[in-house]
Design a protein around this motif. Structure first.
Motif, PDB file in Angstrom:
ATOM      1  N   LEU A  40      57.958  16.910  31.936  1.00 40.14           N
ATOM      2  CA  LEU A  40      57.357  17.152  33.256  1.00 40.14           C
ATOM      3  C   LEU A  40      55.949  17.697  33.186  1.00 40.14           C
ATOM      4  N   SER A  41      55.110  17.305  34.139  1.00 34.48           N
ATOM      5  CA  SER A  41      53.858  18.022  34.385  1.00 34.48           C
ATOM      6  C   SER A  41      53.753  18.281  35.875  1.00 34.48           C
ATOM      7  N   PRO A  42      53.256  19.466  36.249  1.00 31.87           N
ATOM      8  CA  PRO A  42      53.173  19.787  37.675  1.00 31.87           C
ATOM      9  C   PRO A  42      52.190  18.872  38.394  1.00 31.87           C
ATOM     10  N   VAL A  43      52.477  18.591  39.655  1.00 34.63           N
ATOM     11  CA  VAL A  43      51.601  17.748  40.479  1.00 34.63           C
ATOM     12  C   VAL A  43      51.057  18.616  41.610  1.00 34.63           C
ATOM     13  N   MET A  44      49.744  18.521  41.829  1.00 39.98           N
ATOM     14  CA  MET A  44      49.124  19.315  42.888  1.00 39.98           C
ATOM     15  C   MET A  44      49.432  18.681  44.253  1.00 39.98           C
ATOM     16  N   THR A  45      49.812  19.526  45.207  1.00 37.92           N
ATOM     17  CA  THR A  45      50.051  19.000  46.555  1.00 37.92           C
ATOM     18  C   THR A  45      49.374  19.933  47.549  1.00 37.92           C
ATOM     19  N   ARG A  46      49.142  19.402  48.745  1.00 37.96           N
ATOM     20  CA  ARG A  46      48.534  20.220  49.792  1.00 37.96           C
ATOM     21  C   ARG A  46      49.463  20.199  50.999  1.00 37.96           C
ATOM     22  N   GLY A  47      49.841  21.390  51.474  1.00 37.59           N
ATOM     23  CA  GLY A  47      50.669  21.485  52.674  1.00 37.59           C
ATOM     24  C   GLY A  47      52.109  21.096  52.406  1.00 37.59           C
TER      25      GLY A  47
END
Ligand code: C5P
Length: 307
Positions: free
Chosen positions: A162-169
């Motif tokens: 896994l690698s973290p994914v950037m999200t907004r809101g």
């Protein structure tokens, strides 16, 4: 002071993208998957039992259909793994309160396994390093590592790296769920049959989808939702194709089957569109139940401890 009980809350997941490569010699498929943890939760409690009692399991809640309350439950396998690794005597009871649909493509069993690893770690004060928890999670099942982490993540290999994914809101979802699940192994097998033996395309990272998530752009994300297992799930249960179409016709920004199905996930603009879609799906008579949810949310974490 010794702990009498620990409760861990763990979310369900939807796959925003699931690209499946050809079958590997070990029988598994290389994947590129984008997971999002959503606000439907199971609670797993580990409690002290009488000395010599061994391990017992009980299941309660609104989603218990077909869940084994014995050594076949992935939670029991998680306890067995930790007790072997750390040489622990297990006189404990595991209580699983389920709200995540069973065999629905939402990683309910994997979620319970992840929650059990976290609960055991706290209960026995084992202090297991994060990378070791991840490694144990991966041996229990491909989706278990993500259920430890939660949020939004890109998974490669079997979906467990896994690698973290950037999200907004926050993203709003409506889920069409079914009492009768689908078998993950069968849907992978059907996918292989439908593609033919010559299929050799390797899965690719969905860069446009990742940038839609980073921008918090729900309409773009809706258009980019994709699952390579979807055709096989629809072939196994043709109603699912009709449900996906009905959701789009009723205003969803996008629709996709989660994992190996049968849960259908609909991305919507906001809470009021979610309510409208719930009404439309319930009225269609094509689904067993409809849930409103949002993501991303946290992964497995301790919510209470009693001493
Ligand atoms: O890892 P997990 O137990 O969740 O997988 C269930 C089944 O799904 C496997 O036995 C396998 O048939 C299939 N699978 C696969 N490739 C993956 C993940 C699962 O073929 N990457």
């Amino acid at each position: 002071m010794p702990v009498k009980s620990v409760t861990v809350r763990v979310p369900a997941k939807v796959n925003l993208q699931l690209s499946v490569g050809p079958k590997e010699p070990d029988g598994y498929h290389n994947l590129v998957s984008v997971f999002q943890a959503i606000s439907i939760f199971d609670d797993v409690t580990i409690k002290l039992s009488e000395p010599g009692a061994g391990l017992s399991i009980s299941i309660s809640g609104d989603q218990t259909h077909g869940v084994p309350a014995d050594a076949n439950n992935l939670a029991a396998k998680a306890v067995a793994l930790i007790s072997k690794e750390y040489d622990l005597t297990v006189d404990a009871h595991i209580e699983i309160k389920k709200s995540i649909p069973v065999a629905g493509g939402m990683a309910g069993g994997s979620a319970d396994a992840a929650a059990t690893l976290v609960a055991c770690d706290a209960y026995w004060h084992a202090g297991i390093p994060r990378d070791q928890l991840d490694a144990m999670a991966a041996t229990l099942g491909s989706d278990v590592p993500f259920m430890l982490h939660g949020g939004c993540a890109l998974g490669i290999a079997r979906g467990d790296v896994l690698s973290p994914v950037m999200t907004r809101g926050s993203f709003h979802w409506v889920l069409a769920t079914y009492v009768d699940g689908l078998s993950t192994a069968e849907i992978y097998e059907k996918t292989d049959q439908m593609r033919g033996f010559e299929f050799d395309e390797m899965p690719e990272v969905p860069t446009e989808l990742l940038s839609a998530l980073a921008r918090g752009d729900a309409p773009a994300l809706g258009r980019l939702l994709h699952n390579d297992l979807q055709s096989a799930a629809i072939a196994a249960r043709p109603t699912l194709g009709r449900v996906l179409e009905h959701g789009i016709d009723s205003g969803a920004l996008g629709a996709v089957i989660s994992g190996s199905g049968p849960t259908c996930a609909f991305l919507v603009r906001d809470e009021s569109s979610a309510i409208d879609l719930v009404v439309a799906l319930k009225a269609s008579g094509l689904v067993d139940d409809v849930l409103r949810t949002h993501g991303p949310v946290h992964g497995a974490r301790v919510i209470s401890t009693s001493r």
